[in-house]
Design a protein around this motif. Structure first.
Motif, short mmCIF file in Angstrom:
data_model
loop_
_atom_site.label_atom_id
_atom_site.label_comp_id
_atom_site.label_asym_id
_atom_site.label_seq_id
_atom_site.Cartn_x
_atom_site.Cartn_y
_atom_site.Cartn_z
N GLY C 52 0.77 -1.25 0.00
CA GLY C 52 0.00 0.00 0.00
C GLY C 52 0.79 1.28 0.00
N SER C 158 -10.88 2.08 2.11
CA SER C 158 -10.53 0.71 1.76
C SER C 158 -11.62 -0.22 2.24
CB SER C 158 -9.23 0.30 2.44
OG SER C 158 -8.25 1.27 2.24
N TRP C 346 -5.24 1.83 -6.24
CA TRP C 346 -5.32 1.32 -4.86
C TRP C 346 -5.84 -0.12 -4.86
CZ3 TRP C 346 -2.97 2.01 -0.69
CH2 TRP C 346 -3.52 1.75 0.57
N THR C 350 -3.65 -3.40 -3.75
CA THR C 350 -3.90 -3.88 -2.40
C THR C 350 -4.93 -5.00 -2.31
OG1 THR C 350 -5.63 -2.25 -2.10
CG2 THR C 350 -3.42 -1.64 -1.36
#
Lengths: 302, 273, 432
Positions: C52, C158, C346, C350
């Motif tokens: 990340g 997230s 992202w 991740t």
């Protein structure tokens, strides 16, 4: 002959100088030890989470809660088990081995202290990660060896008792070599002739150790013993935090970790403070012992 | 060279012990040269296909030299300061006579027994007020309050023959001169061995820097390790082991070079009694 | 002695006044910090170099280059959400705060009750250019992840989903078809037993952190309720009992499932000694790289034909900046990184699911899904996601540990009914 005036002026000067000598140490201790201690004592009478504007005075409630909480009993038992294991591996074992190395071995013995000290250079956080890996019962090397001889290793991280043993081993790994070295140097104060004489009389080694070596090395031994307990309980903090966070079901928590848990997992600052004060009081008993033995020891030797 | 047969069992015992203590070090070294998947496939100490990629990842993702120098500066500052203040304080407790000496001594020594959970929060608040959060001074300062140095040095100083000090007093040598010319030279091995331990402890300190340090430019080595360990996303194990190895490298290297001296120092510095 | 004590007292007193002067005074700085005329925004996150952080750094660098009024600084906090909360706690106690803090969903209520923050609703309202940003950008159920009662505490950033990873080699060795992944927990139990009997390796492992994330999914998928409408613990039900009994049977009776700490269990899966691993989508990358076999994945199994309900893990961004200028700057940055382009990066890096729907249409995401089937599984789970239950206020931080303790008790042989009931009573006692 100095006059009385001179004498007192001299004393005053001496005192001022003594104070100057102690001052730098004193200043950092006041700032970073005594003030925090008083602040913690103060916090132990409140229910507070450090950030909330609500700070409730609860008098001795935190202490009462701690002393009546069944978890505290578990923590106390765990702490005792930690102490027993640490004293065994970090005090008794190196003590006996220092005796063996000094008096029962002659040739090629010096290499060991060099090699044994090397593990003391490790960081606890590194040690914790390494031990978790090595002791993994399913995929680690210890598991593989056990597999080869047909033993199924239990999952230590979930087995009460065993979990404390493995975590303690990290602290053992860190402190063993150092303690061995110090105890070894303590052996210097035992006259070689005494041991030789005892050997000639065919005294068993265990007797030589307990009757001659122990009394003559008591100061070093008590120092290492106390450090093993006081520092050891803080040494196991990092592996507890990295490996189990006190689990399973509080089976690996000790008095120091629990204080941290109260402060930074549950945000019960008052409980954490109260536990810290209790810990400190227990440790003070050890200080008293230190005073009794180490400080006195120096007297009878001189 | 002939080794007595009864000694062989002791040698065996020590050899086993050495192997047990060395094994984890070798394990971390060997894992740092493995690929991520090999690290989990075999626990052999010899990597099947040694690779430097973990070290590559360390050096490309973090400023290792900076982190190394931060750690070194902190450890050096802490060691030097603690040694100097402890020598002075111990001297005062042994060679000065003033009222309340014993009380003050025990007050200071009692701090060895204060668990760090007591001091953590107040110290953070204090240091934040003077703007030392996220600075290497913030990491170093609370480490200075450590009474073990005073305790040990006092023990050694008490072993100095009183007659030497009395002669100096008759010659009207000042306390500073006595400290410099008699006390320090006599207990030099002790000072050095204590210094080594101070240095190693500060070098490896983890809990406090983890609270104090925010920016990467101020990182220490134990924290650098944490930059590759995530319970959420998993851990890059070879890199973690590479950082671990690098963390140990300087102390181990220093130790390898100076081991004779260090061990000799320890041997001479035994607490009397 | 007297002399010395006088000095000591004086010294101590001066230190005390100095140190206590600002204690609890809450004299927070209301001015934004400036550097070269730019407003400084500190962004606290929990991401490591191998997971990340590189993307976060890219986002921050791009934002800093895109304008000249705001300077964002990213700060890594070790030890995930508990570590960040600890640091936040210490910072706030000393009268400071970062501008943006990344908070785990399970801390939602605790954070809401104990920290000062600005709600994104308020920030959007003040943002005259784009007042409808929230409703235009996010789906209501996603916003709900960072909402307690009617309060929008922060913006979901997230979202992780639990899924079942498995080792096709062990499936084959046990005579199971790797293409036919288990769909129900009964099948999981059956498969695990077959794997264990055929290969001697473990059949199943469910990640065991000190929380209730994975186990919440197990219970709620069998119809259990964790926290009822009156904010009382209500998980000591027949449904929970059944679900836990099945899990405990695998561990204790069949001995086909592993009961061990998370890092060890996951490492065992990597080394090919566990057939199935119930873990988070955030580990897709590490699991793939660390295993030498071809890791496969399937959705969280169901109980019979009951609806699967699994908790969304991950974090939301909360604005904790104290001055208005800093708050607005923080808001600018949050909106910047919530652009589909960055959320796509992202997600790809991740394994987190994006908080806005349009991200899935990004070509890069489509490409990643095609390449990593596990990511597709995670995306398919979006409709089954429910909030990770956060217990109200201070109880929240205790609840996670109590759930973990309960799990450990059951898996070491305690009757699920007793452990569930006792934990529920204890929690309700605390909630009073």
């Amino acid at each position: 002959m100095k006059s009385a005036d001179d004498q007192s002026a001299y004393r005053r000067r001496e005192r001022r100088l003594a104070f100057l000598f102690v001052l730098p140490s004193l200043a950092v201790f006041i700032l970073f030890m005594f003030y925090p201690l008083l602040y913690t004592l103060y916090l132990s009478f409140f229910k507070w989470n450090m950030v909330s504007p609500k700070m409730k005075f609860v008098a001795l409630d935190n202490y009462v809660n701690l002393l009546t909480d069944p978890v505290t009993v578990t923590i106390a038992e765990n702490t005792l088990l930690y102490i027993v294991i640490l004293v065994l591996f970090n005090f008794l074992l190196p003590y006996v081995l220092a005796f063996v190395n000094t008096f029962l071995m002659k040739k090629g013995k010096y290499i060991y202290k060099t090699l044994l000290f090397s593990s003391s250079l490790i960081a606890l956080v590194v040690g914790a990660i390494l031990f978790q890996w090595i002791f993994n019962p399913v995929s680690g090397p210890v598991g593989a060896i056990a597999d080869a001889v047909g033993v199924a290793l239990p999952a230590w991280s979930k087995t009460p008792g065993l979990v404390i043993l493995v975590i303690s081993l990290v602290a053992v790994y860190k402190a063993f070599g150092y303690n061995f070295l110090i105890l070894l140097s303590g052996m210097n104060s035992v006259p070689e002739e005494l041991i030789e004489a005892a050997k000639l009389e065919k005294a068993p080694n265990s007797n030589i150790f307990t009757k001659i070596v122990v009394p003559l090395t008591s100061s070093t031994a008590v120092y290492i013993l106390i450090m093993t307990i006081v520092q050891g309980l803080q040494y196991v903090f990092t592996p507890i935090k990295v490996l189990t966070q006190g689990g399973p079901n509080d089976a690996s928590s000790n008095i120091i970790y629990q204080g941290y848990d109260y402060a930074f997992t549950f945000y019960e600052t008052g409980m954490s403070a109260a536990l810290a004060i209790i810990t400190m009081l227990i440790f003070l008993v050890l200080l008293y012992l230190e005073f009794r033995f180490v400080e006195k020891g120096v007297y009878y030797e001189n | 060279m002939k080794i007595n047969s009864s000694e062989i069992k002791w040698h065996l015992l020590f050899i086993i012990l050495v192997l047990l203590l060395i094994y984890p070090l070798l394990f971390s070294l060997s894992t740092s040269f493995k690929t991520m998947s090999e690290a989990f496939q075999s626990s052999s100490l010899i990597p099947a296909d040694p690779t430097f990629s973990a070290y590559d990842r360390v050096f490309t993702t973090i400023n290792f030299v900076q982190i190394l120098s931060n750690t070194f500066i902190i450890a050096a500052l802490v060691t030097i300061f603690k040694l100097v203040t402890s020598v002075f304080a111990a001297y005062a407790f042994v060679f000065f006579h003033f009222k309340g000496k014993t009380a003050l001594y025990f007050l200071l020594i009692s701090t060895i027994f204060i668990p760090f959970t007591v001091t953590m929060i107040p110290n953070y608040i204090t240091l934040s007020k003077v703007g030392f959060v996220d600075s290497i001074y913030g990491v170093a300062l609370p480490q200075l309050a450590d009474a073990t140095g005073i305790f040990l040095l006092r023990q050694y100083m008490k072993g100095i023959p009183m007659s030497l000090m009395e002669v100096a007093e008759l010659e009207r040598a000042s306390h500073l001169t006595r400290l410099r010319t008699i006390v320090v030279p006599l207990i030099r091995p002790a000072i050095l061995s204590i210094g080594i331990i101070f240095f190693i402890n500060s070098w490896n300190e983890y809990v406090w820097p983890a609270i104090m340090i925010k920016s990467e430019v101020n990182y220490t080595l134990s924290l650098a390790l944490q930059m590759f360990v995530s319970s959420e996303g998993g851990t890059d194990v070879p890199v973690a082991m590479a950082v671990a190895t690098l963390t140990m490298l300087l102390p181990l290297g220093l130790y390898a070079v100076c081991q004779k001296f260090i061990i000799g120092t320890f041997a001479q510095s035994g607490i009397k009694g | 002695m007297k002399h010395l004590m006088k000095w000591l007292c004086l010294l101590l007193a001066s230190v005390m006044t100095f140190a206590l002067a600002g204690c609890g005074g809450g004299s927070a700085p209301k001015e934004a910090t400036k550097e070269n005329g730019k407003t400084v925004v500190t962004f606290w996150h929990v991401y490591t170099k191998n997971f990340g952080a590189p993307v976060i750094k890219q986002m921050v660098d791009d934002f800093n280059k895109s304008q000249d009024k705001i300077l964002v600084k990213e700060v890594y906090n070790p030890d995930m959400y508990p570590g960040l909360m600890k640091n936040l706690q210490a910072d706030v106690a000393s009268g400071k705060a970062p501008s943006i803090a990344m908070i785990g969903y399970n801390y939602l209520d605790y954070f809401n009750e104990n920290f000062q923050y600005v709600s994104p609703e308020e920030l959007a309202k003040k943002d005259t250019k784009d007042p409808d940003y929230l409703s235009k950008t996010f789906l209501p159920n996603v916003l709900g992840l960072a909402k307690t009662g009617d309060t929008q505490v922060g913006l979901p950033f997230s979202i992780s989903a639990p899924l079942l990873f498995y080792n096709p080699d062990l499936f084959t060795a046990a005579g199971l078809d790797p293409q036919a992944a288990p769909k129900t927990w009964q099948e999981v139990q059956d498969y695990a037993k077959k794997i264990h009997d055929a290969t001697g390796e473990y059949g199943f492992y469910m990640q065991e952190y000190q929380d209730n994330w994975a186990t919440q999914g197990l219970l709620t998928s069998n119809g259990a309720v964790i926290l009822d409408e009156n904010k009382k613990a209500a998980f000591a039900s027949k449904e929970s009992e059944e679900a836990y009994q099945l899990y405990a049977d695998m561990v204790l009776k069949d001995q086909s499932a592993l009961h061990i700490a998370a890092d060890e269990g996951i490492a065992s899966f990597y080394s090919g000694k566990v057939g199935m691993l119930l873990g988070t989508s955030a580990k897709i990358g590490t699991i793939t790289q660390s295993s030498s076999f071809n890791v496969m994945a399937c959705p969280f199994p169901a109980f019979g034909d009951k609806k699967v309900e699994i908790p969304a893990g991950g974090n939301f961004l909360a604005v904790t900046a104290q001055s208005e200028e800093e708050q607005q700057a923080a808001w600018e940055f949050i909106k910047f990184i919530m652009q589909p382009k960055y959320l796509a990066a992202w997600t790809i890096n991740t394994g987190y699911l994006p908080p806005r729907q349009d991200v899935v249409n990004e070509p890069s995401v489509q490409e990643a899904i095609a390449k990593t089937p596990a990511l597709k599984v995670a995306f398919d789970e979006l409709p089954s996601l429910t909030p990770w239950v956060a217990f109200p206020g201070d109880v929240g931080v205790k609840a996670e540990k109590m759930f973990a303790d309960m799990r450990d008790r059951i898996l070491s042989g305690e009757a699920p009914a007793t452990a569930l009931k006792e934990t529920q009573d204890e929690l309700n006692q605390l909630l009073k």
